[in-house]
Design an enzyme around this catalytic site. Structure first.
Site, PDB file in Angstrom:
ATOM      1  N   LYS A   1      30.930  50.311  44.332  1.00 57.82           N
ATOM      2  CA  LYS A   1      31.391  50.226  42.948  1.00 57.82           C
ATOM      3  C   LYS A   1      30.396  49.431  42.113  1.00 57.82           C
ATOM      4  CE  LYS A   1      36.354  50.234  44.107  1.00 57.82           C
ATOM      5  NZ  LYS A   1      37.623  49.455  43.996  1.00 57.82           N
TER       6      LYS A   1
ATOM      7  N   HIS B   1      47.727  42.785  41.512  1.00 63.17           N
ATOM      8  CA  HIS B   1      47.096  41.892  42.495  1.00 63.17           C
ATOM      9  C   HIS B   1      47.831  40.559  42.559  1.00 63.17           C
ATOM     10  CE1 HIS B   1      43.055  44.098  41.659  1.00 63.17           C
ATOM     11  NE2 HIS B   1      43.611  44.590  42.747  1.00 63.17           N
TER      12      HIS B   1
END
Length: 199
Positions: free
Chosen positions: A77, A53
């Site tokens: 999630k 990321h």
């Protein structure tokens, strides 16, 4: 295209971090007086932030005049970290890495992702792509986002050393007591080692 929630008023959490660093020679890449700033958004759950990321964030910051790193709620999630903690860790990771550029870290919990883009004047979404599976998943959303708000999507390939690392893998390793420091920025490793196990 929808990070969470349905319809109704759009809400951006009041969690914003700005990191402005002077670019080489004091100039913006590709920027000329009289042109509007190029603004892009890097969205994700970042639960937690990985080195992959951070690599995408750093590279995207060099391509656009202003970059928004947007933490979005993913209802599909089970979260490891609260959104506010994810924002804080991204702030720390960017600062410790010394990422250059004008960067905003914010959170978005209700409404379409392109609504945030419209609100901040972003023309581009930047997504990191690790595999053909990611391409197949992201392409329909990219098409819909362009249709909804004329927001284009740019895919960045990862550094090969980070290509196989995902947040879900890091969560599993951390929750089982393993060392995640090779996969995440130091700020995230410190937090997971001291504060997040058992969540």
């Amino acid at each position: 295209p929808r990070p969470g929630g349905a319809g109704g008023a759009r809400k951006k959490l009041a969690l914003i971090f700005r990191a402005s660093h002077e670019r080489p020679n004091g100039a913006w890449h590709g920027y000329h007086e009289g042109m509007s700033n190029r603004v892009a958004v890097v969205p994700g759950s970042f639960d937690p932030l990985t080195l992959g990321h951070l690599d995408v964030i750093e590279r995207a910051a060099g391509l656009y005049d202003e970059l928004h790193v947007l933490v979005v709620h993913n209802p599909g999630k089970e979260a490891l970290l609260p959104i506010a903690q994810r924002v804080s860790l991204i702030e720390q990771a960017i600062a410790e890495r010394g990422v250059k550029g004008s960067i905003v870290v914010a959170a978005w919990s209700v409404g379409l992702l392109v609504d945030y883009c419209t609100d901040v004047g972003a023309q581009v979404l930047v997504k990191g792509i690790r595999s053909q599976i990611d391409v197949a998943y992201e392409t329909p959303m990219a098409i819909v986002n362009r249709h909804l708000a004329h927001v284009e999507t740019v895919f960045l390939l990862p550094d090969p050393s980070h290509a196989l690392v995902s947040s879900s893998l890091v969560r599993q390793v951390s929750q089982l007591g393993g060392d995640v420091s090779p996969f995440v920025p130091p700020a995230v490793a410190r937090y997971l080692d001291t504060g997040a196990r058992g969540i």
